[in-house]
Motif scaffolding. Structure first.
Motif, PDB file in Angstrom:
ATOM      1  N   ASN A 157       0.824  -1.205   0.000  1.00 37.54           N
ATOM      2  CA  ASN A 157       0.000   0.000   0.000  1.00 37.54           C
ATOM      3  C   ASN A 157       0.863   1.262   0.000  1.00 37.54           C
ATOM      4  OD1 ASN A 157       0.887   0.456   2.640  1.00 37.54           O
ATOM      5  ND2 ASN A 157      -0.921  -0.504   3.563  1.00 37.54           N
ATOM      6  N   ARG A 158       0.199   2.402   0.002  1.00 39.63           N
ATOM      7  CA  ARG A 158       0.936   3.661  -0.131  1.00 39.63           C
ATOM      8  C   ARG A 158       1.802   3.977   1.076  1.00 39.63           C
ATOM      9  NH1 ARG A 158      -4.414   5.141   0.704  1.00 39.63           N
ATOM     10  NH2 ARG A 158      -4.834   6.401   2.578  1.00 39.63           N
ATOM     11  N   HIS A 159       1.560   3.269   2.190  1.00 38.11           N
ATOM     12  CA  HIS A 159       2.374   3.494   3.391  1.00 38.11           C
ATOM     13  C   HIS A 159       3.618   2.603   3.405  1.00 38.11           C
ATOM     14  CE1 HIS A 159      -0.921   5.886   4.837  1.00 38.11           C
ATOM     15  NE2 HIS A 159      -1.767   4.851   4.783  1.00 38.11           N
ATOM     16  N   GLY A 160       3.790   1.791   2.362  1.00 39.47           N
ATOM     17  CA  GLY A 160       4.956   0.913   2.304  1.00 39.47           C
ATOM     18  C   GLY A 160       4.761  -0.403   3.016  1.00 39.47           C
ATOM     19  N   GLU A 161       3.500  -0.759   3.305  1.00 43.46           N
ATOM     20  CA  GLU A 161       3.226  -2.006   4.018  1.00 43.46           C
ATOM     21  C   GLU A 161       2.782  -3.092   3.037  1.00 43.46           C
ATOM     22  OE1 GLU A 161      -0.119  -3.622   7.140  1.00 43.46           O
ATOM     23  OE2 GLU A 161       0.625  -1.562   7.383  1.00 43.46           O
ATOM     24  N   LEU A 177       4.853  -6.519   6.993  1.00 39.23           N
ATOM     25  CA  LEU A 177       6.166  -5.884   7.044  1.00 39.23           C
ATOM     26  C   LEU A 177       6.116  -4.553   6.296  1.00 39.23           C
ATOM     27  CD1 LEU A 177       8.620  -8.864   6.416  1.00 39.23           C
ATOM     28  CD2 LEU A 177       8.033  -7.800   8.584  1.00 39.23           C
ATOM     29  N   ASN A 178       6.893  -3.609   6.769  1.00 39.35           N
ATOM     30  CA  ASN A 178       6.899  -2.281   6.160  1.00 39.35           C
ATOM     31  C   ASN A 178       8.231  -2.041   5.463  1.00 39.35           C
ATOM     32  OD1 ASN A 178       7.159   0.802   5.994  1.00 39.35           O
ATOM     33  ND2 ASN A 178       5.054   0.532   6.729  1.00 39.35           N
ATOM     34  N   ILE A 179       8.157  -1.445   4.282  1.00 39.08           N
ATOM     35  CA  ILE A 179       9.357  -1.207   3.479  1.00 39.08           C
ATOM     36  C   ILE A 179      10.334  -0.288   4.183  1.00 39.08           C
ATOM     37  CG2 ILE A 179       8.470   0.806   2.242  1.00 39.08           C
ATOM     38  CD1 ILE A 179      10.609  -2.047   0.813  1.00 39.08           C
ATOM     39  N   HIS A 180       9.819   0.521   5.099  1.00 44.29           N
ATOM     40  CA  HIS A 180      10.683   1.460   5.798  1.00 44.29           C
ATOM     41  C   HIS A 180      11.455   0.791   6.937  1.00 44.29           C
ATOM     42  CE1 HIS A 180       8.880   4.579   3.438  1.00 44.29           C
ATOM     43  NE2 HIS A 180       7.665   4.290   3.901  1.00 44.29           N
ATOM     44  N   ALA A 181      11.121  -0.482   7.206  1.00 44.13           N
ATOM     45  CA  ALA A 181      11.892  -1.229   8.198  1.00 44.13           C
ATOM     46  C   ALA A 181      13.303  -1.446   7.666  1.00 44.13           C
ATOM     47  CB  ALA A 181      11.227  -2.563   8.503  1.00 44.13           C
ATOM     48  N   LEU A 182      14.279  -1.427   8.527  1.00 44.18           N
ATOM     49  CA  LEU A 182      15.678  -1.510   8.108  1.00 44.18           C
ATOM     50  C   LEU A 182      15.951  -2.765   7.304  1.00 44.18           C
ATOM     51  CD1 LEU A 182      18.475  -0.236   8.270  1.00 44.18           C
ATOM     52  CD2 LEU A 182      18.880  -1.526  10.373  1.00 44.18           C
ATOM     53  N   THR A 183      15.288  -3.881   7.644  1.00 42.88           N
ATOM     54  CA  THR A 183      15.556  -5.141   6.969  1.00 42.88           C
ATOM     55  C   THR A 183      15.129  -5.129   5.508  1.00 42.88           C
ATOM     56  OG1 THR A 183      13.436  -5.970   7.793  1.00 42.88           O
ATOM     57  CG2 THR A 183      15.414  -6.530   9.062  1.00 42.88           C
ATOM     58  N   LEU A 184      14.246  -4.235   5.128  1.00 47.45           N
ATOM     59  CA  LEU A 184      13.768  -4.189   3.751  1.00 47.45           C
ATOM     60  C   LEU A 184      14.279  -2.981   2.967  1.00 47.45           C
ATOM     61  CD1 LEU A 184      10.026  -5.251   4.115  1.00 47.45           C
ATOM     62  CD2 LEU A 184      11.910  -6.624   3.260  1.00 47.45           C
ATOM     63  N   ALA A 185      14.601  -1.912   3.675  1.00 44.29           N
ATOM     64  CA  ALA A 185      14.926  -0.657   2.990  1.00 44.29           C
ATOM     65  C   ALA A 185      16.144  -0.787   2.083  1.00 44.29           C
ATOM     66  CB  ALA A 185      15.160   0.447   4.019  1.00 44.29           C
ATOM     67  N   PHE A 186      17.087  -1.653   2.469  1.00 45.44           N
ATOM     68  CA  PHE A 186      18.317  -1.769   1.686  1.00 45.44           C
ATOM     69  C   PHE A 186      18.336  -3.012   0.808  1.00 45.44           C
ATOM     70  CE2 PHE A 186      19.354   0.706   5.499  1.00 45.44           C
ATOM     71  CZ  PHE A 186      19.817   1.865   4.913  1.00 45.44           C
ATOM     72  N   VAL A 234       8.835   3.085  -8.031  1.00 44.71           N
ATOM     73  CA  VAL A 234       7.414   3.077  -8.425  1.00 44.71           C
ATOM     74  C   VAL A 234       6.657   4.200  -7.714  1.00 44.71           C
ATOM     75  CG1 VAL A 234       7.339   0.631  -9.006  1.00 44.71           C
ATOM     76  CG2 VAL A 234       6.817   1.349  -6.674  1.00 44.71           C
ATOM     77  N   GLN A 235       7.126   4.593  -6.532  1.00 37.65           N
ATOM     78  CA  GLN A 235       6.502   5.719  -5.837  1.00 37.65           C
ATOM     79  C   GLN A 235       6.638   6.998  -6.662  1.00 37.65           C
ATOM     80  OE1 GLN A 235       8.233   6.885  -2.053  1.00 37.65           O
ATOM     81  NE2 GLN A 235       6.202   7.279  -1.194  1.00 37.65           N
TER      82      GLN A 235
END
Length: 313
Positions: free
Chosen positions: A2-6, A28-37, A47-48
């Protein structure tokens, strides 16, 4: 997502192939450290910004084709994105095998074209060396030098013959040979080609190690590896040739204490025409030919190397 990165949906066989389970990533949220990189974080940012993505990524040991499209709300704002990943690992491996096959075919055509001219040059060398050896004025040192020239030229003629056989799809001439004699010959042939600051050391067992092989082909393969090791010693060092037995298998080691290789280089060293040398200083064929010879003799080559730690075949 979704638009919040979840992540709101994660399904498909690919998750199981990567060791996950359907729905495992939900929440899980894209802004979490495990996913951001991760590649997923990069895709989200692009895509944003409104970009549609179609590209191939390496995830763990799998090759994935990624397709991602941004979603828009009724007002035209970014509302998340949907992505599909297709596992194309097998296709990628097959494609690289096809490229390798095409390179080997090109190598065969090239080899057949130059082998005849090479034989003519070697015939001249052997004829002149033979004439000089009949001179009564030669001293012991000169005769030894001529013996080395004669041996190297005859080995070169054998190489040319094997190149022609390779170009024509020929097979090896398997006969019993003591590998101790092969290693000693390789060391003798390689020594004149090494820089004064480099040396060849051999380690062989006291008892014969007899295997069925094409002695000339094996000599050429080992010589190619020794000369490759020499090129890794621009400031001098040592090339070690060792023979051991592990069970019923004979193991020949060619090692140097040179600058070593990184993982990317190590993965490509057996590709025909791949070289890290400057233009005019290498063809990229030595190790490719060596690997082909060893495979034709029902053997295998492995390599270990790290930057600054030398290389061992």
């Amino acid at each position: 997502m979704n638009r919040h990165g979840e992540i709101v949906l994660s399904e498909g066989k690919g998750l199981r192939d990567l060791g996950g389970a359907p729905g495992q990533l939900v929440g899980l949220n894209i802004h979490a450290l495990t996913l951001a990189f991760t590649p997923l974080g990069s895709i989200y940012e692009r895509v944003q910004a409104g970009e549609a993505i179609a590209e191939r990524l390496q995830v763990a040991d799998r090759t994935l084709d990624i397709r991602a499209e941004p979603l828009q709300s009724g007002e035209g704002d970014f509302d998340g994105f949907v992505a599909v990943a297709t596992d194309v690992t097998d296709l990628d491996v097959a494609g690289r095998a096809l490229v390798q096959s095409q390179k080997m075919e090109s190598l065969g055509i090239l080899a057949g074209g130059i082998a005849h001219d090479f034989n003519n040059v070697l015939a001249t060398i052997l004829t002149v060396a033979g004439a000089l050896r009949r001179s009564p004025a030669l001293g012991p040192d000169e005769r030894e030098y001529l013996e080395t020239i004669d041996l190297a030229a005859r080995r070169g003629a054998e190489v040319a013959g094997r190149v022609l056989a390779f170009a024509r799809g020929g097979t090896a001439n398997l006969i019993p040979a003591d590998l101790r004699e092969v290693i000693t010959e390789v060391a003798n042939l390689a020594t004149p080609a090494l820089r004064r600051t480099a040396a060849v050391r051999t380690s062989i067992p006291p008892e014969p190690v007899v295997v069925e092989c094409d002695r000339g082909q094996l000599t050429q393969a080992l010589l190619n590896m020794v000369l490759n090791a020499r090129d890794a010693l621009p400031r001098g060092g040592e090339v070690r040739l060792a023979l051991t037995c592990v069970g019923r298998q004979a193991v020949i080691t060619v090692a140097d204490n040179g600058h070593g290789m990184d993982e990317a280089t190590r993965a490509r060293i057996f590709e025909p025409f791949f070289t890290t040398k400057p233009p005019g200083q290498g063809t990229g064929l030595g190790l490719a030919v060596a690997q082909g010879i060893v495979a034709n003799l029902n053997g295998a080559i492995s390599v270990t190397s790290s930057p600054g730690e030398g290389t061992t075949f």
